[in-house]
Design an enzyme around this catalytic site. Structure first.
Site, PDB file in Angstrom:
ATOM      1  N   GLU A 122       0.845  -1.199   0.000  1.00  0.00           N
ATOM      2  CA  GLU A 122       0.000   0.000   0.000  1.00  0.00           C
ATOM      3  C   GLU A 122       0.880   1.248   0.000  1.00  0.00           C
ATOM      4  O   GLU A 122       1.977   1.214   0.518  1.00  0.00           O
ATOM      5  CB  GLU A 122      -0.850   0.069   1.291  1.00  0.00           C
ATOM      6  CG  GLU A 122      -1.453  -1.236   1.693  1.00  0.00           C
ATOM      7  CD  GLU A 122      -2.001  -1.248   3.130  1.00  0.00           C
ATOM      8  OE1 GLU A 122      -1.809  -0.271   3.881  1.00  0.00           O
ATOM      9  OE2 GLU A 122      -2.618  -2.264   3.484  1.00  0.00           O
ATOM     10  N   LYS A 124       2.185   4.631   1.521  1.00  0.00           N
ATOM     11  CA  LYS A 124       2.186   5.130   2.902  1.00  0.00           C
ATOM     12  C   LYS A 124       1.862   6.614   2.871  1.00  0.00           C
ATOM     13  O   LYS A 124       2.676   7.440   2.464  1.00  0.00           O
ATOM     14  CB  LYS A 124       3.539   4.889   3.574  1.00  0.00           C
ATOM     15  CG  LYS A 124       3.520   5.283   5.029  1.00  0.00           C
ATOM     16  CD  LYS A 124       4.779   4.861   5.752  1.00  0.00           C
ATOM     17  CE  LYS A 124       4.675   5.205   7.223  1.00  0.00           C
ATOM     18  NZ  LYS A 124       4.542   6.655   7.454  1.00  0.00           N
ATOM     19  N   ASP A 126       1.109  10.377   3.998  1.00  0.00           N
ATOM     20  CA  ASP A 126       1.710  11.245   5.001  1.00  0.00           C
ATOM     21  C   ASP A 126       0.607  12.087   5.628  1.00  0.00           C
ATOM     22  O   ASP A 126       0.355  13.212   5.214  1.00  0.00           O
ATOM     23  CB  ASP A 126       2.760  12.126   4.318  1.00  0.00           C
ATOM     24  CG  ASP A 126       3.784  12.617   5.317  1.00  0.00           C
ATOM     25  OD1 ASP A 126       3.731  12.170   6.482  1.00  0.00           O
ATOM     26  OD2 ASP A 126       4.611  13.444   4.937  1.00  0.00           O
ATOM     27  N   TYR A 232      -7.964   7.504   3.804  1.00  0.00           N
ATOM     28  CA  TYR A 232      -7.913   6.141   3.295  1.00  0.00           C
ATOM     29  C   TYR A 232      -7.800   5.220   4.511  1.00  0.00           C
ATOM     30  O   TYR A 232      -6.995   5.480   5.403  1.00  0.00           O
ATOM     31  CB  TYR A 232      -6.701   5.916   2.375  1.00  0.00           C
ATOM     32  CG  TYR A 232      -6.941   6.362   0.943  1.00  0.00           C
ATOM     33  CD1 TYR A 232      -8.115   6.040   0.274  1.00  0.00           C
ATOM     34  CD2 TYR A 232      -5.967   7.087   0.261  1.00  0.00           C
ATOM     35  CE1 TYR A 232      -8.331   6.450  -1.036  1.00  0.00           C
ATOM     36  CE2 TYR A 232      -6.172   7.498  -1.052  1.00  0.00           C
ATOM     37  CZ  TYR A 232      -7.360   7.167  -1.685  1.00  0.00           C
ATOM     38  OH  TYR A 232      -7.574   7.569  -2.978  1.00  0.00           O
ATOM     39  N   LYS A 323      10.468   3.401   3.420  1.00  0.00           N
ATOM     40  CA  LYS A 323      10.394   4.848   3.238  1.00  0.00           C
ATOM     41  C   LYS A 323      11.179   5.310   2.018  1.00  0.00           C
ATOM     42  O   LYS A 323      12.223   4.743   1.685  1.00  0.00           O
ATOM     43  CB  LYS A 323      10.962   5.558   4.485  1.00  0.00           C
ATOM     44  CG  LYS A 323      10.193   5.275   5.768  1.00  0.00           C
ATOM     45  CD  LYS A 323       8.876   5.984   5.804  1.00  0.00           C
ATOM     46  CE  LYS A 323       8.684   7.058   6.813  1.00  0.00           C
ATOM     47  NZ  LYS A 323       9.400   7.302   7.953  1.00  0.00           N
ATOM     48  N   CYS A 417       9.435  46.689 -11.684  1.00  0.00           N
ATOM     49  CA  CYS A 417       9.319  45.326 -12.194  1.00  0.00           C
ATOM     50  C   CYS A 417      10.585  44.956 -12.965  1.00  0.00           C
ATOM     51  O   CYS A 417      10.995  45.678 -13.874  1.00  0.00           O
ATOM     52  CB  CYS A 417       8.098  45.222 -13.111  1.00  0.00           C
ATOM     53  SG  CYS A 417       8.016  43.639 -13.980  1.00  0.00           S
ATOM     54  N   CYS A 420       9.306  44.551 -16.918  1.00  0.00           N
ATOM     55  CA  CYS A 420       8.798  45.653 -17.753  1.00  0.00           C
ATOM     56  C   CYS A 420       9.123  47.027 -17.181  1.00  0.00           C
ATOM     57  O   CYS A 420       8.854  48.036 -17.829  1.00  0.00           O
ATOM     58  CB  CYS A 420       7.296  45.508 -17.970  1.00  0.00           C
ATOM     59  SG  CYS A 420       6.309  45.880 -16.514  1.00  0.00           S
ATOM     60  N   CYS A 435       3.699  43.770  -9.779  1.00  0.00           N
ATOM     61  CA  CYS A 435       4.036  44.658 -10.876  1.00  0.00           C
ATOM     62  C   CYS A 435       2.742  45.305 -11.324  1.00  0.00           C
ATOM     63  O   CYS A 435       1.737  44.624 -11.509  1.00  0.00           O
ATOM     64  CB  CYS A 435       4.658  43.849 -12.012  1.00  0.00           C
ATOM     65  SG  CYS A 435       4.507  44.624 -13.626  1.00  0.00           S
ATOM     66  N   CYS A 441       2.836  44.031 -19.247  1.00  0.00           N
ATOM     67  CA  CYS A 441       4.063  43.380 -18.781  1.00  0.00           C
ATOM     68  C   CYS A 441       4.181  42.017 -19.477  1.00  0.00           C
ATOM     69  O   CYS A 441       3.314  41.156 -19.331  1.00  0.00           O
ATOM     70  CB  CYS A 441       4.023  43.200 -17.267  1.00  0.00           C
ATOM     71  SG  CYS A 441       5.408  42.248 -16.630  1.00  0.00           S
TER      72      CYS A 441
HETATM   73  O1  D41 Z   1      -0.735   4.936   4.939  1.00  0.00           O
HETATM   74  C1  D41 Z   1      -0.313   4.865   6.090  1.00  0.00           C
HETATM   75  N1  D41 Z   1       0.210   5.923   6.656  1.00  0.00           N
HETATM   76  C2  D41 Z   1      -0.383   3.575   6.858  1.00  0.00           C
HETATM   77  C3  D41 Z   1      -0.119   3.603   8.205  1.00  0.00           C
HETATM   78  C4  D41 Z   1      -0.721   2.351   6.242  1.00  0.00           C
HETATM   79  N2  D41 Z   1      -0.997   2.276   4.917  1.00  0.00           N
HETATM   80  N3  D41 Z   1      -0.769   1.236   6.960  1.00  0.00           N
HETATM   81  C5  D41 Z   1      -0.487   1.227   8.303  1.00  0.00           C
HETATM   82  N4  D41 Z   1      -0.541   0.071   8.977  1.00  0.00           N
HETATM   83  C6  D41 Z   1      -0.272   0.033  10.284  1.00  0.00           C
HETATM   84  C7  D41 Z   1      -0.321  -1.280  11.006  1.00  0.00           C
HETATM   85  C8  D41 Z   1       0.291  -2.370  10.207  1.00  0.00           C
HETATM   86  C9  D41 Z   1       0.394  -1.181  12.334  1.00  0.00           C
HETATM   87  C10 D41 Z   1      -1.763  -1.614  11.261  1.00  0.00           C
HETATM   88  C11 D41 Z   1      -0.161   2.446   8.972  1.00  0.00           C
HETATM   89  C12 D41 Z   1       0.101   2.353  10.361  1.00  0.00           C
HETATM   90  N5  D41 Z   1       0.039   1.152  10.979  1.00  0.00           N
HETATM   91  C13 D41 Z   1       0.438   3.514  11.202  1.00  0.00           C
HETATM   92  N6  D41 Z   1       0.160   4.777  10.968  1.00  0.00           N
HETATM   93  C14 D41 Z   1       0.657   5.512  11.968  1.00  0.00           C
HETATM   94  C15 D41 Z   1       1.248   4.702  12.856  1.00  0.00           C
HETATM   95  C16 D41 Z   1       1.110   3.448  12.396  1.00  0.00           C
END
Ligand code: D41
Length: 677
Positions: A122, A124, A126, A232, A323, A417, A420, A435, A441
């Site tokens: 999936e 991740k 932010d 999500y 990450k 400016c 111009c 400007c 311009c």
């Molecule tokens: O998209 C995310 N930030 C995300 C966070 C994700 N897709 N899956 C996650 N799965 C978990 C577990 C496996 C521990 C259920 C998570 C997080 N944890 C998570 N987000 C913040 C702390 C942990």
């Protein structure tokens, strides 16, 4: 007696209509949020909601807490109360290299004593992790993750987020179900919020994550209600009186069928190699995604295996966050230049000693505006920290003051400016200096044309920055409408423009004439009118004529349009020059489909591909196919990345597996029936 009888029968009628409206609105919410397949224009949805609001106002005794109107935001709180997570919200172990992913997969296989493991991969997001508690399908609590054991009760805030259902959709959910997910802001939502903040003289947020966190942790839910938050879902917590499937990927599909949003980018992959391939894929897609991600997450798909693996100090052994490399670097600020934008705004741009940030060489970064330079006390010659986030322009975050050379000097806002030579003015209350040259311009004129031609506006392929500059320099275009009056022989006089490329450009211009009202409005470059506002305007008024002649008050009737934006639109269309350009564009043949009326619009499932698998209870496969086709859908026999949905009846076959692998949304029978109405 007679009078009271009369009232009760009227309210009986109202009650029926209210129930009908709620059902319809819930249905459209489900299509819009969970399936990302809206059937009706926003304006029509708003009409339903308004009708419901009016009726509920008339009959307050018929209001229920899970009515779709009950999202507006309750009274502010003094503090948040604490929530204890019955099942702790675990954290994720991090990996930064391929080796760590191989090690993770090896440990998993060794502990399980198996050869191959399937992972659910999936993006991740932010954002901010939260827990949603549903009792008999009703949202009863929303809580932040906090430290994993204790979070804050943000129920009133969570209720204002449209993407979070107040009531689960369909049936078959456990009596108690805790859903976990990530609340976040899209890049577009973030940018709009920040321009709003700035126009109100408030501090902009540093990034979408901070904006999401700040918005969710608001004591006043009415503020949260105005923030563009979405979600999500990525897992479940406590579950009572009910059962979930035995694989994570299937649980996710269930959640979607219950109206919860899950990432359309999630996929099943095989082993470490599959994980790494997914990682590389997402790394290349990252900048095109409408939201920020800081990596990907891999999870062992089989729940029995997850349980067998267990956890170690608050992090599951069955999951790993991989990450993306850090996106902050240190470099030196060589100079500050002032760029003139489409609206004449002068933006300070940092010229930097080139440095690689997350694999991309950065030699320029934005400094936002004069106030930001002063607030961060940035000086030429300083060592600075720069950040690159997604597709956002790199920015100077801060200065390393201990490394300031003695001859460092403060950047000066120019009085004229740089393009111009017109006076630079800063109106009281405005954050930016501009400007005063207007369309005289060249910088403003060229930026307006570039914006008009851009992909999300008129989408004129091949009309790049260099070409716009040349056309302007040669005096071939004075405004955007002139583009459509260019001739082959004029184009051929330009540098690096052969016969063929001139023909291509003319063909692209011709093609762009067929557009939508929303794109056209956006392309005009009206101040304060971004894509979302342009869409709202188009769907609310339905015609250009009506937008152009609307009063300030009428404009403010449009959802999300306030006094400032309304004024800007109103003024734009009162300007003679602007009206002339619009007329000239229409005369050139720019057109769009009229009215967004559902009955005359395209079929609701046009362009979508469906695959059927398993046995449906309510109809034969052929009937299902015909129903789908009547709605404009294409029905095919095999699942690929391009498949829109797989409809799974009882005992689905390998197509179901394939859909899980490719991350294609799967509809169960009730959801399918609902989709086809
Ligand atoms: O998209 C995310 N930030 C995300 C966070 C994700 N897709 N899956 C996650 N799965 C978990 C577990 C496996 C521990 C259920 C998570 C997080 N944890 C998570 N987000 C913040 C702390 C942990």
């Amino acid at each position: 007696m007679a009078a009271s009888q009369h009232t009760s029968s009227t309210s009986g009628k109202a009650k029926k209509r209210i129930e009908e409206l709620r059902k319809q609105i819930d249905h459209h919410n489900y299509l819009y949020y969970a399936l990302d397949a809206p059937e009706i224009p926003d304006a029509e949805y708003d009409r339903l909601l308004r009708e419901l609001q009016d009726l509920e106002q008339q009959y307050p005794e018929l209001v229920t807490p899970d009515s779709p109107t009950q999202r507006v935001g309750a009274a502010p709180l003094k503090t948040f109360s604490e929530v204890r997570h019955e099942l702790p919200m675990l954290s994720l172990n991090n990996a930064f290299s391929d080796e760590e992913v191989y090690d993770f997969d090896r440990r998993v296989r060794e502990r399980l004593g198996v050869e191959n493991v399937e992972y659910h991969a999936e993006p991740k997001l932010d954002g901010l992790a939260i827990s949603l508690l549903y009792e008999r399908g009703r949202l009863v609590r929303g809580a932040t993750r906090g430290d994993g054991s204790r979070g804050e009760d943000v129920t009133q805030n969570v209720r204002t987020i449209g993407a979070i259902p107040l009531k689960l959709h369909g049936s078959g959910f456990p009596a108690l179900l805790e859903v976990r997910g990530e609340v976040f802001m899209t890049k577009e939502g973030f940018q709009q919020l920040n321009s709003l903040q700035e126009s109100q003289g408030l501090k902009p947020f540093a990034n979408p994550r901070n904006a999401a966190a700040g918005s969710l942790r608001q004591l006043d839910p009415r503020i949260t209600a105005q923030r563009p938050l979405t979600i999500y879902c990525y897992g479940t917590g406590i579950v009572k009186d009910g059962k979930l499937p035995d694989r994570h990927s299937m649980i996710m599909q269930k959640l979607r069928n219950w109206g919860l949003r899950i990432s359309p980018k999630a996929k099943l992959v095989k082993g470490a190699e599959g994980c790494l391939e997914y990682y590389r894929q997402m790394a290349t897609e990252r900048n095109q995604l409408p939201y920020e991600i800081d990596g990907v997450v891999y999870k062992v798909d089989k729940i029995a295996w997850q349980e067998q693996l267990g956890q170690i100090s608050r992090a599951p052994r069955w999951a790993l966050a991989h990450k993306f490399p850090a996106q902050e670097e240190i470099t030196r600020l060589l100079d500050v230049e002032w760029q003139v934008g489409r609206t004449g705004a002068l933006t300070p741009v940092a010229r930097l000693e080139p440095v690689s940030v997350g694999g991309v060489t950065v030699s320029n970064a934005t400094l936002h505006n004069q106030d930001e330079i002063e607030r961060k006390d940035i000086r030429i010659g300083d060592t600075v920290i720069i950040r690159r986030a997604g597709d956002v322009i790199p920015e100077v975050v801060s200065v390393v003051e201990s490394r300031r050379p003695t001859d460092a000097r403060r950047p000066q806002l120019p009085t004229h400016c740089p393009v111009c030579g017109s006076d630079v003015v800063r109106l009281p209350g405005e954050k930016v200096a501009r400007c005063s040259g207007g369309l005289y311009c060249p910088a403003q004129r060229r930026e307006a044309i570039k914006h008009f031609a851009s992909r999300r506006a008129m989408d004129i392929e091949g009309l790049g920055d260099k070409l716009v500059e040349q056309l302007d320099e040669k005096g071939l275009i004075r405004d955007v409408a002139d583009l459509y009056y260019l001739r082959q022989e004029q184009l051929e006089t330009l540098e690096r423009m052969g016969k063929k490329s001139a023909q291509n450009l003319l063909a692209a211009l011709e093609k762009s004439k067929k557009t939508t009202l929303a794109r056209f409005i956006f392309a005009l470059g009206i101040r304060q009118v971004g894509e979302a506002t342009a869409r709202e305007l188009a769907s609310y008024f339905g015609s250009l004529e009506r937008i152009m002649t609307a009063s300030r008050e009428q404009l403010q009737q449009v959802p999300d349009i306030g006094a400032v934006v309304a004024e800007s639109i109103y003024i734009f269309f009162r300007e003679k020059h602007n009206r002339e350009v619009v007329d000239k564009l229409i005369a050139a043949g720019i057109h769009w489909p009229t009215t967004t009326n559902r009955n005359s619009g395209p079929l609701p499932l046009a362009g979508k591909t469906f695959v059927l698998t398993g046995t449906l209870e309510s109809m034969s496969r052929n009937e299902a196919k015909e129903k789908l086709q009547a709605l404009g859908a294409k029905v095919t026999g095999s699942v690929s990345k391009k498949t829109g949905y797989v409809v799974a009846g009882a005992e689905p076959g390998s197509k179901y597996e394939r859909a899980l692998q490719l991350g294609v949304p799967i509809l169960d029978e009730p959801s399918f029936l609902e989709l086809i109405g």
